[in-house]
Design an enzyme around this catalytic site. Structure first.
Site, short mmCIF file in Angstrom:
data_model
loop_
_atom_site.label_atom_id
_atom_site.label_comp_id
_atom_site.label_asym_id
_atom_site.label_seq_id
_atom_site.Cartn_x
_atom_site.Cartn_y
_atom_site.Cartn_z
N HIS A 39 1.80 4.54 -2.83
CA HIS A 39 1.87 5.98 -2.57
C HIS A 39 3.22 6.54 -3.02
CE1 HIS A 39 -1.92 6.15 -0.64
NE2 HIS A 39 -1.56 5.67 0.54
N HIS B 276 0.84 -1.21 0.00
CA HIS B 276 0.00 0.00 0.00
C HIS B 276 0.87 1.26 0.00
CE1 HIS B 276 -3.73 2.23 1.47
NE2 HIS B 276 -2.76 3.11 1.66
N GLU B 277 1.83 1.30 0.90
CA GLU B 277 2.66 2.50 1.01
C GLU B 277 3.59 2.67 -0.18
OE1 GLU B 277 1.50 4.31 3.13
OE2 GLU B 277 0.57 2.92 4.55
#
Length: 247
Positions: free
Chosen positions: A150, A146-147
């Site tokens: 980003h 997920h990160e």
């Protein structure tokens, strides 16, 4: 990384300093103190307070080691994590013109988090993995993936994180591509609640709304839902750098 609904407020957690004598938390002496604490035999009020403080230090030390061990394993063996780090390194090389650049693993750190979240991303600092919130290697894989989405978006699209549409789009993409909304994860979190047919999209939307609600520019849940709806179609269908939803 978004928080799940109905979590309790942030805890008052702090990193605990190591005891003056490290022998007090090792070997027989630590066993003796633990036995004394659990039975109460010979336990003074001062010794009780000191044991609880030292226990938190030992726990945080073990959590930190496990977190970094899992991080290093995922950086070597997780197909999603390895692919994302390769794509991020490629973007960095393209931006700088330096073909020798590799992914900087030192920008992925483990630490104690008071908030009920498993990780976070800061464009200046990198990726945070919450060692006291991540239950196992597989949750970390979802969190790190997920990160990394980003981080990819930050390099690829030059995201303005105070722009709610930019933020919402990256949250939709991160929840969609990381694996955190696959069927098995939703079942673990929510049981039989919701529709399995629409479960993935409902999960992505829910988690994106929660994350946008945490943006200081967002007024309330209604605005977060509106912003996510506005970017939904284009951002949910944008699977870059994957060709399709991989996990």
């Amino acid at each position: 990384m978004s928080k799940e609904p109905n979590f309790p407020p942030s805890e008052k957690l702090e990193k605990v300093e190591a005891p003056a004598d490290l022998r007090s938390i090792a070997g027989f002496e630590w066993w003796r103190r633990t036995f004394e604490y659990k039975t109460g035999l010979g336990l003074t009020p001062e010794a009780k307070v000191q044991y609880e403080k030292d226990y938190q230090y030992v726990l945080q030390r073990e959590q930190c080691k496990q977190c970094y061990d899992n991080r290093d394993w995922l950086l070597k063996y997780s197909p999603t994590v390895v692919f994302m780090t390769q794509q991020i390194a490629k973007l960095n090389r393209r931006r700088t013109g330096d073909d020798s650049l590799h992914f900087d693993t030192s920008k992925i750190i483990c630490d104690v988090c008071p908030e009920w979240k498993s990780g976070g991303f800061n464009p200046s600092l990198g990726i945070l993995l919450c060692q006291n919130r991540i239950r196992d290697k597989w949750q970390m894989e979802d969190t790190l993936s997920h990160e990394l989405v980003h981080q990819f978006d930050e390099l690829k699209f030059e995201v303005d994180w105070m722009n709610l549409k930019h933020h919402a789009c990256s949250e939709v993409r991160a929840s969609n591509l990381s694996g955190e909304c696959r069927l098995s994860q939703e079942f673990f979190r929510r049981g039989f609640n919701g529709s399995f047919g629409r479960g993935h999209q409902e999960c992505v939307r829910r988690r994106a709304v929660l994350s946008v609600m945490g943006n200081p520019k967002c007024k309330d849940k209604a605005e977060a839902e509106q912003i996510v709806d506005e970017v939904w179609q284009s951002c949910f269908n944008d699977t870059r750098p994957f060709e399709e939803i991989y996990r």
